[in-house]
Scaffold this motif. Sequence first.
Motif, PDB file in Angstrom:
ATOM      1  N   UNK A 161     -45.959  -8.938 -19.275  1.00 14.91           N
ATOM      2  CA  UNK A 161     -45.223  -9.544 -20.384  1.00 14.91           C
ATOM      3  C   UNK A 161     -46.119  -9.590 -21.609  1.00 14.91           C
ATOM      4  N   UNK A 162     -45.989  -8.612 -22.483  1.00 15.30           N
ATOM      5  CA  UNK A 162     -46.765  -8.583 -23.719  1.00 15.30           C
ATOM      6  C   UNK A 162     -46.140  -9.522 -24.745  1.00 15.30           C
ATOM      7  N   UNK A 163     -46.910  -9.891 -25.755  1.00 17.55           N
ATOM      8  CA  UNK A 163     -46.432 -10.806 -26.788  1.00 17.55           C
ATOM      9  C   UNK A 163     -45.330 -10.131 -27.605  1.00 17.55           C
ATOM     10  N   UNK A 164     -44.197 -10.814 -27.734  1.00 19.73           N
ATOM     11  CA  UNK A 164     -43.108 -10.304 -28.549  1.00 19.73           C
ATOM     12  C   UNK A 164     -42.453  -9.056 -28.006  1.00 19.73           C
ATOM     13  N   UNK A 165     -42.585  -8.786 -26.726  1.00 20.17           N
ATOM     14  CA  UNK A 165     -41.995  -7.587 -26.134  1.00 20.17           C
ATOM     15  C   UNK A 165     -41.390  -7.942 -24.780  1.00 20.17           C
ATOM     16  N   UNK A 166     -40.506  -7.071 -24.315  1.00 14.88           N
ATOM     17  CA  UNK A 166     -39.889  -7.282 -23.014  1.00 14.88           C
ATOM     18  C   UNK A 166     -40.884  -6.985 -21.894  1.00 14.88           C
ATOM     19  N   UNK A 197     -55.980   0.939 -20.995  1.00 12.52           N
ATOM     20  CA  UNK A 197     -55.404  -0.283 -21.523  1.00 12.52           C
ATOM     21  C   UNK A 197     -56.187  -1.484 -20.988  1.00 12.52           C
ATOM     22  N   UNK A 198     -56.100  -2.603 -21.717  1.00 12.79           N
ATOM     23  CA  UNK A 198     -56.606  -3.876 -21.211  1.00 12.79           C
ATOM     24  C   UNK A 198     -55.427  -4.837 -21.119  1.00 12.79           C
ATOM     25  N   UNK A 199     -55.314  -5.535 -20.004  1.00 15.84           N
ATOM     26  CA  UNK A 199     -54.190  -6.428 -19.735  1.00 15.84           C
ATOM     27  C   UNK A 199     -54.703  -7.851 -19.525  1.00 15.84           C
ATOM     28  N   UNK A 200     -54.067  -8.819 -20.152  1.00 15.91           N
ATOM     29  CA  UNK A 200     -54.415 -10.207 -19.903  1.00 15.91           C
ATOM     30  C   UNK A 200     -53.861 -10.629 -18.549  1.00 15.91           C
ATOM     31  N   UNK A 201     -54.701 -11.223 -17.717  1.00 16.04           N
ATOM     32  CA  UNK A 201     -54.293 -11.554 -16.366  1.00 16.04           C
ATOM     33  C   UNK A 201     -53.223 -12.632 -16.328  1.00 16.04           C
ATOM     34  N   UNK A 202     -53.208 -13.543 -17.313  1.00 13.93           N
ATOM     35  CA  UNK A 202     -52.191 -14.591 -17.304  1.00 13.93           C
ATOM     36  C   UNK A 202     -50.806 -14.049 -17.648  1.00 13.93           C
ATOM     37  N   UNK A 203     -50.713 -12.758 -18.054  1.00 18.87           N
ATOM     38  CA  UNK A 203     -49.427 -12.145 -18.338  1.00 18.87           C
ATOM     39  C   UNK A 203     -49.012 -11.143 -17.268  1.00 18.87           C
ATOM     40  N   UNK A 204     -49.813 -11.029 -16.215  1.00 21.52           N
ATOM     41  CA  UNK A 204     -49.518 -10.116 -15.110  1.00 21.52           C
ATOM     42  C   UNK A 204     -48.804 -10.893 -14.004  1.00 21.52           C
TER      43      UNK A 204
END
Length: 331
Positions: A161-166, A197-204
């Motif tokens: 879940x990215x910021x401002x995106x589905x 890419x780098x992904x924030x774990x709290x959004x995974x």
Amino acid sequence: MSTSARMLRLLSLLQTHRYWPGGELSQRLEVSPRTLRRDIERLRDLGYQVDAVRGVAGGYQLRAGGSLPPLLLEDEEAVAVAVGLRSAAAASVGGIQDFSVQALAKVIALMPPRLRRQLDAVASETETPGPWAGGPVVDAGVLTTLAQACRDQEPVTFDYSAVGAETTHRRVEPLKMVSLGRRWYLVAYDRDRLDWRSFRLDRIAAPVPGGPRFRPRELPAADALSFVQAGIRRRPQRYAVRVRVAAAPEQLVALAGHWAEVSAVEGGCLLEMNTDSLGWPLMVLGECGADFTVESPPELITAVAEVAARFGRCPPDPPCVTAPRTSPEGR
């Protein structure tokens, strides 16, 4: 040594997880190769999985098994584990606090008094802040699943879940995890986007490892930390800060940490920082104790002037407040 003492010594050596030639182990324990083989079999009967290589250059190595056997820790290792568990109890990883407290209770219960005194000394003379208020919390299951996938070079799928995106479904080859400030990041190669890419774990959410192991690709950066930092700097922020500071670059690096780029220029250094708030650059500039010139943005120039005016209104000699004197009878 007695058989029990020798077994404990053998287990302590094997738990380093290095490969031990049989001859070296025999010399360390002062036993024959035949006795060493019998001791290895005893460890296997206790649930330790010990791999053996036969031949002249043969040896032994302890590997992970289906269950966690008892561990042998040196004094310093036991204290280090206990200190680490106490720190983890205040971490920003959701659910790990309770497990840390449970594990800490088991470790302390088995500690001899002299080690407990060492641990108590460390605890009593250390002030540890609590978890970051309002900061993102990472699910402990997500953390461990991704860590194992990085170690085993196993592809992972998850929802992001990215910021401002589905929310999107990702298929990645995980490389490393990075803990930076209040956040955790996963550096991975995105198989659908064919790029790193780098992904924030709290959004995974719902990471699932599976599929054939992959050969790690070459990361377009010196290391995972540098990759995450570069990505953060490239992201659009509200303010692009540029300040010339009459101080050594090392001084600014120590203050700004990983959140700014500092380069040497004539007369000092150049501080560059992308940020959504001016509070952080204001704090760095106030702490450095050196003259500086703000090049951008104009909002920072205004903020510096407002802070200077506010400080200038502070009385240089505040009135001295003394406690009222009491008579001897009123003491």
